[in-house]
Motif scaffolding. Sequence first.
Motif, mmCIF file in Angstrom:
data_model
loop_
_atom_site.group_PDB
_atom_site.id
_atom_site.type_symbol
_atom_site.label_atom_id
_atom_site.label_comp_id
_atom_site.label_asym_id
_atom_site.label_seq_id
_atom_site.Cartn_x
_atom_site.Cartn_y
_atom_site.Cartn_z
ATOM 1 N N LEU A 1 -16.779 4.939 1.680
ATOM 2 C CA LEU A 1 -16.865 4.090 0.326
ATOM 3 C C LEU A 1 -16.300 5.075 -0.574
ATOM 4 N N HIS A 2 -16.673 6.361 -0.413
ATOM 5 C CA HIS A 2 -15.989 7.333 -1.406
ATOM 6 C C HIS A 2 -14.397 7.257 -1.417
ATOM 7 N N ARG A 3 -13.925 7.177 -0.129
ATOM 8 C CA ARG A 3 -12.306 7.171 0.119
ATOM 9 C C ARG A 3 -11.904 6.071 -0.546
ATOM 10 N N ALA A 4 -12.654 4.727 -0.369
ATOM 11 C CA ALA A 4 -12.184 3.566 -0.882
ATOM 12 C C ALA A 4 -12.369 3.601 -2.361
ATOM 13 N N GLY A 5 -13.194 4.402 -3.001
ATOM 14 C CA GLY A 5 -13.332 4.440 -4.458
ATOM 15 C C GLY A 5 -12.372 5.577 -4.905
ATOM 16 N N THR A 6 -11.936 6.299 -4.432
ATOM 17 C CA THR A 6 -11.016 7.384 -4.874
ATOM 18 C C THR A 6 -9.664 7.136 -4.316
ATOM 19 N N VAL A 7 -9.204 7.470 -3.207
ATOM 20 C CA VAL A 7 -7.875 7.719 -2.869
ATOM 21 C C VAL A 7 -7.324 6.316 -2.602
ATOM 22 N N ILE A 8 -8.061 5.274 -2.207
ATOM 23 C CA ILE A 8 -7.377 4.030 -1.888
ATOM 24 C C ILE A 8 -7.317 3.130 -3.171
ATOM 25 N N LEU A 9 -8.226 3.519 -4.210
ATOM 26 C CA LEU A 9 -8.199 2.969 -5.690
ATOM 27 C C LEU A 9 -7.015 3.332 -6.200
ATOM 28 N N LEU A 10 -6.877 4.637 -6.101
ATOM 29 C CA LEU A 10 -5.917 5.389 -6.904
ATOM 30 C C LEU A 10 -4.425 4.983 -6.331
ATOM 31 N N VAL A 11 -4.367 4.918 -5.053
ATOM 32 C CA VAL A 11 -3.066 4.408 -4.725
ATOM 33 C C VAL A 11 -2.731 2.756 -4.930
ATOM 34 N N ALA A 12 -3.915 2.168 -4.836
ATOM 35 C CA ALA A 12 -3.624 0.708 -5.240
ATOM 36 C C ALA A 12 -3.467 0.413 -6.698
ATOM 37 N N ILE A 13 -3.791 1.510 -7.589
ATOM 38 C CA ILE A 13 -3.365 1.394 -8.809
ATOM 39 C C ILE A 13 -1.855 1.783 -9.132
ATOM 40 N N ASN B 1 11.428 -3.563 6.896
ATOM 41 C CA ASN B 1 12.105 -3.772 5.739
ATOM 42 C C ASN B 1 11.738 -2.640 4.607
ATOM 43 N N TRP B 2 12.181 -2.869 3.497
ATOM 44 C CA TRP B 2 11.792 -2.021 2.498
ATOM 45 C C TRP B 2 10.129 -2.253 2.036
ATOM 46 N N LYS B 3 9.705 -3.347 2.067
ATOM 47 C CA LYS B 3 8.453 -3.698 1.694
ATOM 48 C C LYS B 3 7.434 -2.916 2.580
ATOM 49 N N ILE B 4 7.652 -2.743 3.792
ATOM 50 C CA ILE B 4 6.873 -2.067 4.989
ATOM 51 C C ILE B 4 7.248 -0.753 4.641
ATOM 52 N N GLY B 5 8.418 -0.293 4.192
ATOM 53 C CA GLY B 5 8.700 1.123 3.847
ATOM 54 C C GLY B 5 7.690 1.449 2.780
ATOM 55 N N ILE B 6 7.478 0.688 1.578
ATOM 56 C CA ILE B 6 6.434 1.343 0.506
ATOM 57 C C ILE B 6 5.075 1.338 1.457
ATOM 58 N N GLY B 7 4.612 0.612 2.326
ATOM 59 C CA GLY B 7 3.271 0.685 3.033
ATOM 60 C C GLY B 7 3.483 1.891 3.699
ATOM 61 N N LEU B 8 4.513 2.380 4.460
ATOM 62 C CA LEU B 8 4.739 3.699 5.190
ATOM 63 C C LEU B 8 4.430 4.841 4.460
ATOM 64 N N ILE B 9 5.120 4.775 3.399
ATOM 65 C CA ILE B 9 4.917 5.922 2.312
ATOM 66 C C ILE B 9 3.572 6.208 1.986
ATOM 67 N N THR B 10 2.943 4.827 1.437
ATOM 68 C CA THR B 10 1.535 4.993 0.898
ATOM 69 C C THR B 10 0.361 5.551 1.804
ATOM 70 N N SER B 11 0.964 4.886 3.131
ATOM 71 C CA SER B 11 -0.095 5.473 4.325
ATOM 72 C C SER B 11 -0.105 6.658 4.864
ATOM 73 N N LEU B 12 0.662 7.462 4.388
ATOM 74 C CA LEU B 12 0.831 9.111 4.479
ATOM 75 C C LEU B 12 -0.506 9.567 4.112
ATOM 76 N N ALA B 13 -0.920 8.973 3.005
ATOM 77 C CA ALA B 13 -2.344 9.568 2.568
ATOM 78 C C ALA B 13 -3.472 9.209 3.571
ATOM 79 N N ALA B 14 -3.573 7.937 4.008
ATOM 80 C CA ALA B 14 -4.610 7.628 5.081
ATOM 81 C C ALA B 14 -3.954 6.271 5.299
ATOM 82 N N ARG B 15 -4.061 5.869 6.926
ATOM 83 C CA ARG B 15 -3.615 4.728 7.507
ATOM 84 C C ARG B 15 -3.731 3.555 6.794
#
Lengths: 655, 108
Positions: free
Chosen positions: A483-495, A535-549
């Motif tokens: 939950l800490h990860r969801a509340g920090t890394v993932i929250l930040l990436v989402a924003i 395609n490019w949308k998946i590409g955005i996902g791939l880049i962000t998932s470098l932080a965590a899958r």
Amino acid sequence: MSDCHGGTPRAGLLPNPSIRPPSAPHDRPIIVAIVGPPNSGKSTLFNRLTGLRQKVANFPGVTVEHRMGKAKLKDNHEVFLVDLPGVYSLHPRAEDEQVTHDVLKGLRPDFPKPDAVVLILDSTNLGRHLVLAAPILDLGLPTLVLLNMADDLAARGGKVDITALQDELNCNVALISAAKGTGIDRIQQFLIGTAVRLNSPPPRIELPVLHDVPKCRQWAATLGKRASYRAPAPPLWTRRLDSVFLHPVAGPLIFLAVVMAVFQSIFSWAKPVMDGLQDAVASSGVWFTHVLPDSPWRSLLVDGVWKGVGSVVVFLPQILLLFLFIGILEDSGYLARAALIADRTMAKFGLQGKSFIPLLSAYACAVPAVMATRVIENKRDRLATIMIAPLMTCSARLPVYTLLIAAFIPNRKLLGDFLSLPAAIMLGLYILGFLTAVVIARVLKSSILKSRDTNFILEMPPYRWPTVRSLSLRLVDRAKVFLHRAGTVILLVAICIWVLAHLPLHNGHAPDLEHSLAGSIGKTIEPAIKPLGFNWKIGIGLITSLAAREVIVGTLGTIYGVEIDEPAVSSAAKTQAIGEPSHGLEAAIHQDLSTAGAIALLVFFAYALQCFSTLAVVKRETGGWRWPLFQFSYMLALAYSGSWLAFHIASYFLH
Amino acid sequence: MIPKGSYIVTFRKKPVQHRAHHHHARTLAELPTGQRCILDHLDLPEPIARRLMELGFVPGTEVVPGKRAPGGGPRVFRVDGSEVALRHETAAKLFIRRHPESDLVVLS
């Protein structure tokens, strides 16, 4: 992890140099070290004394973990307890022994010397465990010797004269059961008395030459005799269970059944809870949209934060269930038997039975797995295990797999009710990761990590019932991390993703996704990933998932939350047709990815090392960037070529 | 050290063969299951020998070979109240001498 529980200021929990307590013994908190051999019940005692008031931390510069916690005493004072790595002696050979040695001798500049020691030994195995008393008493610190597992000792007809032992050792001795909680009062008494005892070091007793193992054992044996120690009868149940679990035929079958049962239950038991959570996230998103006034802030809150984070939090039940099973296997003592059964097979790939334990934990998460490789003494075996651990299907891949499989793979039956096509694909991905790991291990062990030392030494703990207490502590710990990860890394990436998807503004309005910053980033890398069917949308996902899958799920949630009107295809509009996606995100992603592309994406995630936490822990454990970089590159190469192959093969068969 | 009452002293189905086996047994690896013996010396590099000694494999101690993992995997040895698994190649470096009061002892 930050604060374990709110309210009290936690600054003092870790005595790091900046907040190091002043040296006057009456002003600073009292620090008591808990020392003991592995399997002596050290952690159980630590948990019992501190409850949730504890933290796991690493000593700077070394890979060894220790836990700090506060114990509240009956006189309302608090003492700090430090749970040091389990050791058989203070002979500094391995790194964890070095740390225990240095801390106890006050040789670590970053850690104050403990004021007292609680030595915990297994009373059913005193002949061997008493040996550790010699170097501990030699420290000259106030010491309490605890003989744990008193209930076990009595039940199996053993006995020991505590008063005699106390006289021989010239220190406090108590018979306790950390698991049952008996005798804990004696520890309280000792801890309360620590402050008084600080100024009067205990009288010395005659000790053997510490580095001479046979001499030390002789000393321990004599001690045991004088304390009229009678070793308990051999643990009958352990023998009986071993004759089943290590049976030539039944043993391997049970082993396979256990592994399969674990995986089966993670998917079938967790599913209803996860579906419930998913619906709750979707419908509360709709509710927020209705309640909040229409503004960019509503969009950020609902599409960015809520959907981004929510799509990841959904996987908490599954992850906890996996950790629960691993905890049960470990605490019951079965994991050591599993390592024994696995040894011969693992030896064929150049590894050993002890690699099995970290590799099984890697199915939950590679980070604890990499740390669990410390049980492997052989450096090269350990490195090889670390290198392949992230190929095991960790729980962070589950959100991605579940999403893609639900969106693209028709729910057809393969083997009646037993196996459906989606389940088979999921299983196939697990097997793919495992087989690849085996091949890589073989290659590494016959090239750069070749070794001649093939010794294998593993202590078999007796079987025990896992306690609800220790299992729940584990789960709370894992949930906090997740939950800490969801509340920090993932929250930040989402924003960030939401912002990138909404800029630059066009006449005060957000642009189409295609013309946003996120869109242009995705388009930049599109040529590289086009051969894989992305395609490019998946590409955005791939880049962000470098932080965590799992971030890719949140990212796609945010991207499609921007692009489509969620309520229109929400879970309310579930379609019954086979293969039709039932949730908004699944439907949306379906428009953008072919089935062959989805399969390629699955393979990409099976192989690529998109996890900062793993890279960081590998760097720490291997002492440099060399190995993590090697690991990242070989896995990326595997991912790229693997998904290219998968895309072309799948395209050929699906057309 | 180990209470004798808890073991069933019995012969195996082929006692003669086992005895012949035992006669030549020089290391832990060659012992049949349940055959008690006294550890004589460890022919291993210092760090590994030390680890083994800490786990109870001290010369002069009684060792009893126990269950073997299926398919010729490592074998469990009972030593000084605990059980430790060793691979065949490690056990083959632990030299033994005959147990003074030993006959075939098969553990339950």
